[in-house]
Design a protein around this motif. Structure first.
Motif, PDB file in Angstrom:
ATOM      1  N   LEU A   1       7.105   7.630   4.421  1.00  0.00           N
ATOM      2  CA  LEU A   1       6.453   6.916   5.527  1.00  0.00           C
ATOM      3  C   LEU A   1       6.744   5.417   5.607  1.00  0.00           C
ATOM      4  CD1 LEU A   1       2.934   8.637   5.574  1.00  0.00           C
ATOM      5  CD2 LEU A   1       4.794   8.916   7.224  1.00  0.00           C
ATOM      6  N   PRO A   2       6.948   4.709   4.474  1.00  0.00           N
ATOM      7  CA  PRO A   2       7.197   3.265   4.582  1.00  0.00           C
ATOM      8  C   PRO A   2       8.362   2.889   5.494  1.00  0.00           C
ATOM      9  CG  PRO A   2       6.723   3.843   2.316  1.00  0.00           C
ATOM     10  CD  PRO A   2       6.824   5.134   3.075  1.00  0.00           C
ATOM     11  N   ALA A   3       9.283   3.798   5.752  1.00  0.00           N
ATOM     12  CA  ALA A   3      10.445   3.477   6.600  1.00  0.00           C
ATOM     13  C   ALA A   3      10.022   2.936   7.960  1.00  0.00           C
ATOM     14  CB  ALA A   3      11.320   4.710   6.769  1.00  0.00           C
ATOM     15  N   PHE A   4       8.892   3.397   8.486  1.00  0.00           N
ATOM     16  CA  PHE A   4       8.456   2.955   9.808  1.00  0.00           C
ATOM     17  C   PHE A   4       8.027   1.488   9.822  1.00  0.00           C
ATOM     18  CE2 PHE A   4       7.862   7.582   9.931  1.00  0.00           C
ATOM     19  CZ  PHE A   4       8.530   7.877  11.113  1.00  0.00           C
ATOM     20  N   LEU A   5       7.719   0.930   8.645  1.00  0.00           N
ATOM     21  CA  LEU A   5       7.304  -0.469   8.571  1.00  0.00           C
ATOM     22  C   LEU A   5       8.435  -1.430   8.928  1.00  0.00           C
ATOM     23  CD1 LEU A   5       5.006  -2.432   7.772  1.00  0.00           C
ATOM     24  CD2 LEU A   5       5.837  -2.296   5.416  1.00  0.00           C
ATOM     25  N   VAL A   6       9.666  -0.985   8.781  1.00  0.00           N
ATOM     26  CA  VAL A   6      10.819  -1.836   9.060  1.00  0.00           C
ATOM     27  C   VAL A   6      10.821  -2.322  10.508  1.00  0.00           C
ATOM     28  CG1 VAL A   6      13.346  -1.861   9.239  1.00  0.00           C
ATOM     29  CG2 VAL A   6      12.224  -0.860   7.233  1.00  0.00           C
ATOM     30  N   PHE A   7      10.365  -1.481  11.452  1.00  0.00           N
ATOM     31  CA  PHE A   7      10.338  -1.878  12.854  1.00  0.00           C
ATOM     32  C   PHE A   7       9.418  -3.085  13.062  1.00  0.00           C
ATOM     33  CE2 PHE A   7      11.332   2.699  12.926  1.00  0.00           C
ATOM     34  CZ  PHE A   7      12.548   2.658  13.604  1.00  0.00           C
ATOM     35  N   TYR A   8       8.299  -3.112  12.367  1.00  0.00           N
ATOM     36  CA  TYR A   8       7.369  -4.244  12.451  1.00  0.00           C
ATOM     37  C   TYR A   8       7.999  -5.496  11.837  1.00  0.00           C
ATOM     38  CZ  TYR A   8       3.079  -6.980  11.916  1.00  0.00           C
ATOM     39  OH  TYR A   8       2.132  -7.967  11.973  1.00  0.00           O
ATOM     40  N   LEU A   9       8.641  -5.345  10.699  1.00  0.00           N
ATOM     41  CA  LEU A   9       9.265  -6.483  10.033  1.00  0.00           C
ATOM     42  C   LEU A   9      10.327  -7.125  10.911  1.00  0.00           C
ATOM     43  CD1 LEU A   9       9.642  -4.997   6.441  1.00  0.00           C
ATOM     44  CD2 LEU A   9       8.274  -6.999   7.042  1.00  0.00           C
ATOM     45  N   ARG A  10      11.150  -6.310  11.536  1.00  0.00           N
ATOM     46  CA  ARG A  10      12.233  -6.835  12.363  1.00  0.00           C
ATOM     47  C   ARG A  10      11.699  -7.618  13.563  1.00  0.00           C
ATOM     48  NH1 ARG A  10      17.399  -5.099  11.916  1.00  0.00           N
ATOM     49  NH2 ARG A  10      17.721  -5.333  14.145  1.00  0.00           N
ATOM     50  N   ARG A  11      10.566  -7.220  14.089  1.00  0.00           N
ATOM     51  CA  ARG A  11      10.060  -7.822  15.319  1.00  0.00           C
ATOM     52  C   ARG A  11       9.147  -9.024  15.081  1.00  0.00           C
ATOM     53  NH1 ARG A  11       9.638  -6.573  20.659  1.00  0.00           N
ATOM     54  NH2 ARG A  11       7.772  -7.265  21.770  1.00  0.00           N
TER      55      ARG A  11
ATOM     56  N   ALA B   1       0.834  -1.203   0.000  1.00  0.00           N
ATOM     57  CA  ALA B   1       0.000   0.000   0.000  1.00  0.00           C
ATOM     58  C   ALA B   1       0.873   1.259   0.000  1.00  0.00           C
ATOM     59  CB  ALA B   1      -0.928   0.006   1.208  1.00  0.00           C
ATOM     60  N   LEU B   2       1.887   1.273   0.846  1.00  0.00           N
ATOM     61  CA  LEU B   2       2.785   2.425   0.908  1.00  0.00           C
ATOM     62  C   LEU B   2       3.616   2.540  -0.370  1.00  0.00           C
ATOM     63  CD1 LEU B   2       3.843   2.027   4.634  1.00  0.00           C
ATOM     64  CD2 LEU B   2       2.463   3.886   3.682  1.00  0.00           C
TER      65      LEU B   2
ATOM     66  N   ILE C   1      12.971  -1.243   1.700  1.00  0.00           N
ATOM     67  CA  ILE C   1      12.005  -0.256   2.196  1.00  0.00           C
ATOM     68  C   ILE C   1      12.719   1.001   2.677  1.00  0.00           C
ATOM     69  CG2 ILE C   1      10.376   0.219   4.071  1.00  0.00           C
ATOM     70  CD1 ILE C   1       9.331  -2.626   3.727  1.00  0.00           C
ATOM     71  N   LEU C   2      13.803   0.812   3.428  1.00  0.00           N
ATOM     72  CA  LEU C   2      14.570   1.968   3.889  1.00  0.00           C
ATOM     73  C   LEU C   2      15.155   2.751   2.718  1.00  0.00           C
ATOM     74  CD1 LEU C   2      16.462   0.453   6.965  1.00  0.00           C
ATOM     75  CD2 LEU C   2      14.626   2.156   7.017  1.00  0.00           C
ATOM     76  N   TRP C   3      15.587   2.029   1.697  1.00  0.00           N
ATOM     77  CA  TRP C   3      16.214   2.666   0.537  1.00  0.00           C
ATOM     78  C   TRP C   3      15.237   3.585  -0.182  1.00  0.00           C
ATOM     79  CZ3 TRP C   3      21.168   2.207  -1.764  1.00  0.00           C
ATOM     80  CH2 TRP C   3      21.278   2.751  -3.042  1.00  0.00           C
TER      81      TRP C   3
END
Length: 433
Positions: free
Chosen positions: A200-210, A44-45, A106-108
């Protein structure tokens, strides 16, 4: 469970006992649901981030005094870069893991969306969008394989298809942001805030890692490769045993993406230039297009498991050809055009619901990331030429005619290539070396 015999080895096919659209979600375990929501949010992002540029293209043309072909070239460069990024991202996901690659990509592309918001010239924007494209393409490759390998085969089409519907949600988010920002800010500032939102997608990385872990089939395959030292080469997807599949799948994705890009990239400009709507006034027309797209994804997800991947592609490609011609070639009132936005969105995007699962099932596990990443993004790279070509042709013909010519040609290629490929519905994925 049934077994089909091919020329090389038997293929195990899972039976689809419950064909209702959301049966897959009720049957999911916790890990499958976490992966589903992570990939859905990411897509979506992703959709929001990509669609920002087509929405602000008119403003950029005016502010920097560039022609339509140059503006279209920026979209083409983004997609060409995404083709390279998708192939490399898919290959690296075979080597270092699907989840890790998803985080990196995603971060890139989030970072370079933020960079796009502060550029000071069109040339700088061109470079920023090209670098964004590398991560944009790689993100799809890693995420699609992750979903395809995590979800059980009898539900794969519906689950991956529903994740694809996140694109329409992201598209809608971009249109909503456009309506709000361009209503309250001057155009010279609003377009920059649009790109800033794309970070905004950068914040999704925290969910992926956990919460998201690597699919078991990929872990087992990679462990065997490390033990034996037999890791896949970048060019292995062009070996004799898999070459026909690679070529046909690449042609299929060229058609399906070229048609979509010809429409999605230029319809906002078509509405404001040839139908003489304001940026804010075109929002309702785009909303109808997006609503049709969202419903198309859901219907396509259901059909992918119910009728099969190939039948989904054949039906929707013919529907897209018909509705594109009606939308662009008939002298319609704006009210009728608004209504036709729904079937245009439905047929021009709904087939994407089956593409991810189909490509996952076409390739063996050791080559899945590389094969899926290359084919999808080869199609994206060639399809990337369509915004440029539509913009070029519109300098001598109407924009409506330019859109119709390239969209119809693309969807015809989509139909022919899909017809030549095998059905893969329910195919069970196995670890292998």
């Amino acid at each position: 469970m049934t077994v089909e015999q091919t020329s090389s080895q038997p293929i195990e096919i899972a039976e689809v006992k419950d064909a209702s659209l959301f049966a897959f979600y009720r049957a999911m375990n916790l890990q499958e649901r976490r992966t589903f929501w992570a990939c859905g949010a990411g897509w979506a992002l992703d959709g929001m981030d990509f669609m920002i540029y087509p929405l602000v293209i008119g403003t950029i043309i005016t502010i920097w005094e560039i022609d339509a072909a140059s503006a279209g070239f920026a979209g083409t460069v983004t997609l060409l870069a995404s083709a390279i990024g998708g192939w490399l991202g898919g290959y690296l996901s075979d080597r270092i893991g699907r989840v890790r690659m998803l985080q990196i990509t995603i971060l890139w592309f989030s970072f370079f969306s933020a960079v796009s918001a502060i550029v000071q010239s069109f040339d700088q924007l061109l470079v920023a969008r090209a670098l964004l494209g590398l991560g944009f393409g790689a993100e799809w490759a890693a995420g699609a394989v992750l979903m395809g390998e995590t979800i059980r085969p009898q539900y794969r089409g519906r689950a991956v298809g529903c994740v694809q519907s996140g694109w329409a949600i992201g598209w809608g988010g971009a249109v909503l942001a456009q309506a709000l920002l361009f209503s309250y800010l001057p155009a010279e500032t609003a377009w920059r805030w649009m790109f800033a939102i794309g970070a905004l997608p950068a914040f999704l990385v925290f969910y992926l890692r956990r919460f998201v872990s690597e699919p078991e089939v990929a872990q087992v395959t990679r462990a065997k490769q490390l033990t034996t030292g037999d890791q896949p080469a970048l060019w292995e997807i062009f070996s004799r045993r898999i070459l026909r599949t690679t070529i046909l799948a690449s042609l299929m994705t060229t058609g399906c993406q070229g048609g979509y890009f010809a429409i999605a990239f230029w319809v906002p400009q078509f509405l404001t230039k040839e139908r003489e709507l304001s940026v804010v006034g075109s929002t309702g027309y785009l909303a109808m297009l997006i609503a049709g797209s969202f419903v198309g994804y859901l219907v396509g997800a259901w059909l992918a498991d119910r009728a099969g991947r190939r039948n989904l592609f054949l039906i929707f490609s013919l529907g897209a050809i018909a509705i594109v011609w009606l939308y662009t070639q008939l002298p319609l009132t704006n009210d009728i055009l608004w209504l036709l936005g729904f079937p245009l969105g439905f047929f021009s995007t709904g087939y994407y619901a089956g593409v991810g699962a189909f490509l996952t099932e076409l390739f063996p596990t050791r080559l899945r990331g590389s094969g899926q990443g290359f084919c999808y993004n080869f199609g994206r790279g060639i399809g990337a030429l369509f915004p440029l070509l539509v913009g070029w042709l519109s300098s001598t013909a109407s924009l409506a005619n330019a859109i119709a010519i390239f969209a119809v040609a693309a969807y015809s290629l989509f139909f022919l290539a899909a017809f030549a490929l095998p059905e893969t519905r329910g195919r069970v994925l196995h670890p292998e070396t």
